[in-house]
Scaffold this active site. Structure first.
Site, mmCIF file in Angstrom:
data_model
loop_
_atom_site.group_PDB
_atom_site.id
_atom_site.type_symbol
_atom_site.label_atom_id
_atom_site.label_comp_id
_atom_site.label_asym_id
_atom_site.label_seq_id
_atom_site.Cartn_x
_atom_site.Cartn_y
_atom_site.Cartn_z
ATOM 1 N N ASP A 12 -5.076 3.876 -5.636
ATOM 2 C CA ASP A 12 -4.039 4.511 -6.462
ATOM 3 C C ASP A 12 -2.914 5.087 -5.600
ATOM 4 O O ASP A 12 -3.174 5.855 -4.671
ATOM 5 C CB ASP A 12 -4.647 5.643 -7.285
ATOM 6 N N ASP B 232 -6.885 2.493 0.435
ATOM 7 C CA ASP B 232 -6.916 3.337 -0.747
ATOM 8 C C ASP B 232 -6.323 2.491 -1.885
ATOM 9 O O ASP B 232 -5.682 1.458 -1.626
ATOM 10 C CB ASP B 232 -6.077 4.582 -0.485
HETATM 11 MG MG MG Z 1 -3.995 7.218 -3.273
#
Ligand code: MG
Ligand code: RBF
Length: 444
Positions: free
Chosen positions: A17, A15
């Site tokens: 962010d 992932d």
């Molecule tokens: Mg995230």
């Protein structure tokens, strides 16, 4: 019957962010302003539950989740909230800094020949602003030996939230399945993929994709109770599921998944330390010495100096741990001796789980506040007994361990002394001695 061992990991899917990139600091700030501008009575405040529900989702889904979690009036459209926040954020995306340990982990896996992919909920255009030329992200990878072009070629596959293949955003599995399918040589089976995620919606997506998932929450542990209960640690037995939840990317051990081990740890007293200076992972904190929490660290023989809360704002909320650092006091009346020269120090940054209950009670709030507490390891008499109000800079250069709760104060104190020995040892290591001459300590 014991379950068969899980197949080897051939693809690590990240992932972005909140896991690799600190987007949450500015997003939370912008979202709070957008909610304040609604001028509701009572005012709409971002709660930990709303943050937990929103994180990891595509922007419009995140605002819808926030509106639902806060019970906003139906007349307030998620699309309008998104437009207002995007207006505040668009020029700032490029300023988001990598999370501590992110560049180290990504470049280690790449150099070791492990395939890595990105599956982010962020739209393509925002992804470019966050990671493209001129961004803090691109600068950090360049510093680590991956200049702009090479940095984008790190990834076997990049999936963004508005790609056509992503019919539904996280917590649906689409983004992770697309990342696995998009990797060269006919794609990868979900069982061979390991996902790293910070958000509940993301972990849910990974599990729904049939993948193993390591969580490194971007909400402080004290607020993790706000995470929905979908995240039992059921992946350890093999098959899909969350295998572990870690306080930091520095605590992730690839060898636990039969991936190439890190080789950068240094012996440090009775401990080991992960050095990260020079390089993009080193972090610099600058503020003022303030009164502590009155837990009597001085009377325990551990005279720490507390950095003011604002000094911690650049560090994402969930960043905690015990670190070796150099500490520099600004010369001035608040500190008549010992200023103007960097001292070796050991710092605790975090929510002090040992004192969780006291912290909350002392402040009359439910959530403890994060502190950065260096113990300056100067010879006796070199520093004044107290130096409140003095300017303090910390150059944080090595990771020692996560914050922990100990069986009683004596065990904590013994550990803090071991931490100090470890910090002294690692700061004297040839790889780190130059850090005390870092330009951060130049007069300005
Ligand atoms: Mg995230
Ligand atoms: N507090 C915790 O709750 N858990 C910890 O693991 C922890 N580690 C620390 C390590 C160092 C090097 C220092 C200086 C402090 C640490 N603290 C920790 C904070 C400690 O609770 C605080 O300094 C007390 O005031 C000491 O009695």
């Amino acid at each position: 019957m014991p379950s068969p061992p899980p197949p080897p990991v051939t693809l690590v899917i990240f992932d972005m962010d909140g896991l690799l990139l600190n987007v949450e600091t500015i997003v939370t700030e912008a979202a709070s302003s957008v909610l304040a501008a609604l001028d509701l009575d009572p005012p709409a405040l971002l709660t930990p539950a709303a943050l937990a529900a929103a994180r990891g989702r595509r922007p419009l889904d995140a605002w819808q989740a926030t509106a639902d979690a806060l019970g906003l009036p139906p007349a307030i459209a998620a699309a309008d909230l998104l437009a207002s926040s995007e207006a505040l954020l668009t020029a700032r995306w490029g300023t988001c800094a990598p999370m501590p340990g992110a560049v180290r982990l990504v470049t280690h896996l790449k150099r070791a020949g492990v395939d890595i992919a990105l599956a982010t909920s962020t739209p393509r255009a925002t992804f470019s602003k966050k990671t493209g030329p001129g961004s803090a992200w691109a600068a950090a990878f360049a510093e680590a030996g991956f200049p702009a072009v090479a940095a984008s070629s790190l990834w076997s596959c990049i999936v963004c939230g508005d790609d056509a293949v992503v019919k539904a955003g996280k917590p649906a599995p689409d983004a992770f399945l697309a990342a696995a399918a998009g990797c060269g040589g006919g794609g990868r089976l979900p069982g061979c993929c390991l996902v790293l995620e910070d958000a509940p919606a993301g972990a849910q997506a990974a599990v729904a994709a049939g993948m193993r998932c390591v969580m490194i929450p971007s909400l402080p542990a004290s607020e993790a109770g706000a995470y929905p209960p979908v995240l039992g640690l059921d992946g350890a037995a093999g098959g899909g599921g969350v295998t572990e939840s870690l306080p930091s990317l520095f605590a992730f051990d690839p060898a636990a998944y039969a991936l190439p081990p890190f080789t950068d740890a240094l012996p440090a007293g009775r401990m080991t330390a992960i050095p990260f200076w020079p390089g993009p992972s080193a972090f610099r904190l600058r503020g003022t010495v303030v009164r502590g929490f009155g837990r009597g660290s001085a009377s325990l023989g551990i005279p720490t100096a507390n950095l003011d809360a604002a000094a911690l704002l650049p560090l994402a909320d969930a960043v905690t741990g015990v670190y070796a650092c150099w500490a520099f006091l600004t010369p001035g009346p608040a500190c008549p001796t010992g200023a103007g020269t960097p001292w070796p120090a050991v710092a605790s940054i975090g929510y002090n789980p040992q004192f969780q209950e006291e912290n909350a009670r002392a402040r009359g709030v439910a959530q403890p506040q994060r502190s950065a507490e260096p113990w300056l390891l100067a010879p006796p008499g070199a520093l004044p007994a107290t130096f409140y109000g003095a300017g303090l800079r910390l150059l944080v250069v090595a990771y020692l361990r996560p914050e922990a709760r100990f069986e009683g104060l004596d065990a904590l104190i013994a550990q803090i002394h071991a931490d100090a020995d470890a910090a002294r040892a690692v700061l004297a290591h040839p790889a780190l001695t130059g850090a005390s001459e870092d330009e951060f300590f130049n007069d300005d």
